[in-house]
Design a protein around this motif. Structure first.
Motif, PDB file in Angstrom:
ATOM      1  N   PRO A 108     -10.286 -47.963   3.463  1.00 26.43           N
ATOM      2  CA  PRO A 108     -11.727 -48.316   3.026  1.00 26.43           C
ATOM      3  C   PRO A 108     -11.633 -49.668   2.413  1.00 26.43           C
ATOM      4  N   SER A 109     -10.722 -50.357   1.907  1.00 30.66           N
ATOM      5  CA  SER A 109     -10.518 -51.542   1.400  1.00 30.66           C
ATOM      6  C   SER A 109     -10.020 -52.675   2.445  1.00 30.66           C
ATOM      7  N   CYS A 110      -9.632 -52.116   3.566  1.00 28.90           N
ATOM      8  CA  CYS A 110      -9.302 -53.080   4.626  1.00 28.90           C
ATOM      9  C   CYS A 110     -10.208 -53.468   5.645  1.00 28.90           C
ATOM     10  N   SER A 111     -10.522 -54.706   5.786  1.00 27.39           N
ATOM     11  CA  SER A 111     -11.576 -55.423   6.650  1.00 27.39           C
ATOM     12  C   SER A 111     -11.056 -55.246   8.037  1.00 27.39           C
ATOM     13  N   GLU A 112      -9.790 -55.695   8.433  1.00 30.31           N
ATOM     14  CA  GLU A 112      -9.362 -55.682   9.832  1.00 30.31           C
ATOM     15  C   GLU A 112      -7.764 -55.574   9.872  1.00 30.31           C
ATOM     16  N   VAL A 113      -7.160 -54.898  10.579  1.00 33.54           N
ATOM     17  CA  VAL A 113      -5.477 -54.891  11.035  1.00 33.54           C
ATOM     18  C   VAL A 113      -5.279 -55.599  12.254  1.00 33.54           C
ATOM     19  N   ILE A 114      -4.390 -56.582  12.199  1.00 34.71           N
ATOM     20  CA  ILE A 114      -3.843 -57.122  13.326  1.00 34.71           C
ATOM     21  C   ILE A 114      -2.643 -56.827  13.695  1.00 34.71           C
ATOM     22  N   ALA A 115      -2.357 -56.292  14.635  1.00 35.45           N
ATOM     23  CA  ALA A 115      -0.796 -55.707  14.852  1.00 35.45           C
ATOM     24  C   ALA A 115      -0.196 -56.632  16.183  1.00 35.45           C
ATOM     25  N   PHE A 116       1.046 -57.048  15.784  1.00 37.29           N
ATOM     26  CA  PHE A 116       1.477 -57.625  17.005  1.00 37.29           C
ATOM     27  C   PHE A 116       2.960 -56.536  17.602  1.00 37.29           C
ATOM     28  N   PRO A 117       2.734 -56.093  18.616  1.00 37.52           N
ATOM     29  CA  PRO A 117       3.898 -55.478  19.025  1.00 37.52           C
ATOM     30  C   PRO A 117       4.841 -56.288  19.749  1.00 37.52           C
ATOM     31  N   ARG A 118       6.066 -55.818  19.392  1.00 41.76           N
ATOM     32  CA  ARG A 118       7.110 -56.766  20.194  1.00 41.76           C
ATOM     33  C   ARG A 118       7.643 -56.189  21.636  1.00 41.76           C
TER      34      ARG A 118
END
Length: 370
Positions: A37-47
């Protein structure tokens, strides 16, 4: 989604479009933190990525996969994206080998750093002196099992109080008991056979998974069960060695190699088994054990590694010592006497429980100073 400080940046080896237990854990983890709930955005970088994924991504997840399979491009892409907006509430390092760049990002963003450790890759010091030095730097670390946490702390000297155990989870709706698929039975010539099964990557660095131990006990098992067959699901460069070993043991006609099994077909393959066998020596946890149990298949796992915890210390299946062929044989015979049913207590590893654990950990992690 207005508070940039509540964004989470994740570096992962692979996730969507990846095979294996770590990729599965990463997919579950990314979906779960995207629902925080407290997260506005997740940015993930897969290798890395082994295939194109058709899975629908969570709405709050930005999955930046333009720089896969190239280390220089990966580093450049991660740095450029981070420098454009440095406001993050947490940096997640999904593998110990990614620690140098993750630590650098935590310095740039002044966000706390979380490290995730999975198994044998973090049980001993890595080949990099710098990575080993950084192992104590994260503000918080997660381990998929207590054994992985203990072995990591032993060599890294990380503060055990900063560590949390986050076991893998299983989709109890995606995996369920069903009759043996007639087409697969015919494909692998399993009619009227008692089927032992192991699923995993057939690669030299994963020889701890228990394929060899099961092959070695097969000649003795044939004395007890004349129609037993060992179905090995998975593929990799170590397959030819295992095929040669089956020949040398005189059981080549009792071993079936399925090749790579797609995610969509895993459930049907588990349901071919009468017993799922994984007497491993270095498994951090063993998500395949959960998936097999969700299909109602009795399981045999190791008492020496994370498999013990996946079976809740033997509550959910049979534990054996992989160093002792007699004990492996005993465990298989014992499991064959058990009914095909989902064991009581498997809900401990449900997706809902996983989400509760992750969100509780994030409550602590997002309040920690870098």
């Amino acid at each position: 989604m207005t508070d940039n400080a509540n964004r989470i940046l994740c570096l992962v080896t692979d996730a969507f479009g990846g095979h294996g237990g770590i990729a599965k854990f990463n997919r579950d983890f990314l979906r779960t933190i995207s629902n925080y709930p407290s997260c506005s955005e997740v940015i993930a970088f897969p290798r890395l990525r082994s295939h194109q994924s058709k899975e629908i991504l969570p709405s709050r997840l930005r999955y930046v996969d333009q720089a896969i399979n190239s280390k220089p491009r990966y580093i450049a892409t991660v740095l450029l994206n981070t420098l454009r907006n440095r406001r993050f509430g947490l940096i997640v390092c999904g593998h110990i080998n990614l620690l140098p760049i993750a630590w650098m990002l935590s310095i740039i963003t002044r966000a706390p750093l979380m490290l995730i450790i999975h198994g044998i890759d973090a049980w001993l010091p890595t080949k990099s002196t710098f990575v080993n030095h950084l192992a104590r730097k994260p503000s918080i670390f997660l381990a998929v099992s207590e054994v992985s946490k203990e072995r990591f702390v032993l060599w890294s000297k990380a503060d055990s109080k900063k560590g949390y155990v986050l076991p893998n989870c299983v989709d109890l709706t995606g995996f369920s008991p069903s009759p043996k698929n007639p087409m697969l039975v015919e494909r692998y010539r399993l009619k009227d056979k008692i089927v032992l099964m192991t699923l995993g990557r057939l690669v030299s660095q994963d020889r701890y998974k228990g394929f060899d131990e099961t092959l070695e006990v097969l000649p003795e098992l044939l004395k007890d069960i004349s129609n037993v067959v060992y179905l090995i699901c998975g593929d990799g460069e170590d397959r030819s060695r295992l095929e040669a070993k089956a020949c040398s043991l005189g059981v080549a006609d009792r071993v079936v190699f399925s090749g790579l099994v797609n995610e969509s077909e895993k459930g049907a393959h588990y349901n071919l088994a009468d017993v799922f066998v994984m007497p491993s020596r270095g498994e951090g946890f063993g998500i395949v054990l959960l998936e097999a149990m969700a299909c109602g298949i009795p399981v045999v796992a190791s008492k020496l590694d994370g498999g013990r915890e996946a079976l809740l210390d033997g509550q959910l299946g049979v534990l054996v010592d992989p160093r002792d062929r007699t004990d492996v044989r005993r465990g298989i015979l014992e499991a064959l006497k058990r009914p095909r049913q989902i064991p009581d207590g498997l809900e401990y590893f449900s997706a809902m429980k996983f989400q509760q654990r992750v969100h509780n950990i994030l409550d602590r992690a997002m309040s920690v100073s870098a």
